[in-house]
Design a protein around this motif. Structure first.
Motif, PDB file in Angstrom:
ATOM      1  N   VAL A  18      37.981  36.846  37.381  1.00 28.11           N
ATOM      2  CA  VAL A  18      39.241  37.359  37.469  1.00 28.11           C
ATOM      3  C   VAL A  18      39.225  38.964  36.923  1.00 28.11           C
ATOM      4  CG1 VAL A  18      41.529  37.228  36.949  1.00 28.11           C
ATOM      5  CG2 VAL A  18      40.316  35.140  37.668  1.00 28.11           C
ATOM      6  N   VAL A  27      40.977  37.558  41.972  1.00 27.38           N
ATOM      7  CA  VAL A  27      40.114  36.673  41.990  1.00 27.38           C
ATOM      8  C   VAL A  27      39.077  36.848  42.945  1.00 27.38           C
ATOM      9  CG1 VAL A  27      39.747  34.174  42.010  1.00 27.38           C
ATOM     10  CG2 VAL A  27      41.922  35.062  41.212  1.00 27.38           C
ATOM     11  N   HIS A  29      35.766  34.637  44.164  1.00 27.46           N
ATOM     12  CA  HIS A  29      35.038  33.392  44.217  1.00 27.46           C
ATOM     13  C   HIS A  29      33.841  33.587  45.118  1.00 27.46           C
ATOM     14  CE1 HIS A  29      34.432  29.198  45.723  1.00 27.46           C
ATOM     15  NE2 HIS A  29      34.409  29.112  44.454  1.00 27.46           N
ATOM     16  N   LEU A  74      41.510  29.966  33.062  1.00 26.61           N
ATOM     17  CA  LEU A  74      42.353  30.640  33.636  1.00 26.61           C
ATOM     18  C   LEU A  74      43.687  30.669  32.928  1.00 26.61           C
ATOM     19  CD1 LEU A  74      41.594  29.034  37.320  1.00 26.61           C
ATOM     20  CD2 LEU A  74      41.453  31.441  36.762  1.00 26.61           C
TER      21      LEU A  74
END
Length: 77
Positions: A18, A27, A29, A74
């Motif tokens: 992040v 973000v 991924h 997070l």
């Protein structure tokens, strides 16, 4: 300067990061199965809502500690 947080990193193909870009949270991924996906959020609450849906408890049966660590990382942003 952007602040980057590594949420988890299993290897160079499986990770979640992040970046804080001002008020925006970006973000990234990366998975060996799907490649790189990017998401942008304008609030921490929106990010956490996404994470609750993306990281489903059913996918972490027997690995609940791993899920809790991801969510904790997070929430600390």
């Amino acid at each position: 300067m952007f602040k980057k947080h590594v949420i988890y990193k299993q290897d160079k193909y499986n990770m979640l990061t992040v970046e804080e870009q001002g008020k925006t949270l970006v973000v990234r991924h990366i998975s060996d199965q799907w490649g790189e996906e990017g998401f942008q959020f304008i609030s921490r609450a929106e990010l956490l809502h996404w994470a609750d849906n993306f990281f489903r408890k059913e996918d972490f049966i027997g690995r609940e500690d791993e899920l809790e660590q991801i969510m904790s990382n997070l929430r600390s942003i």
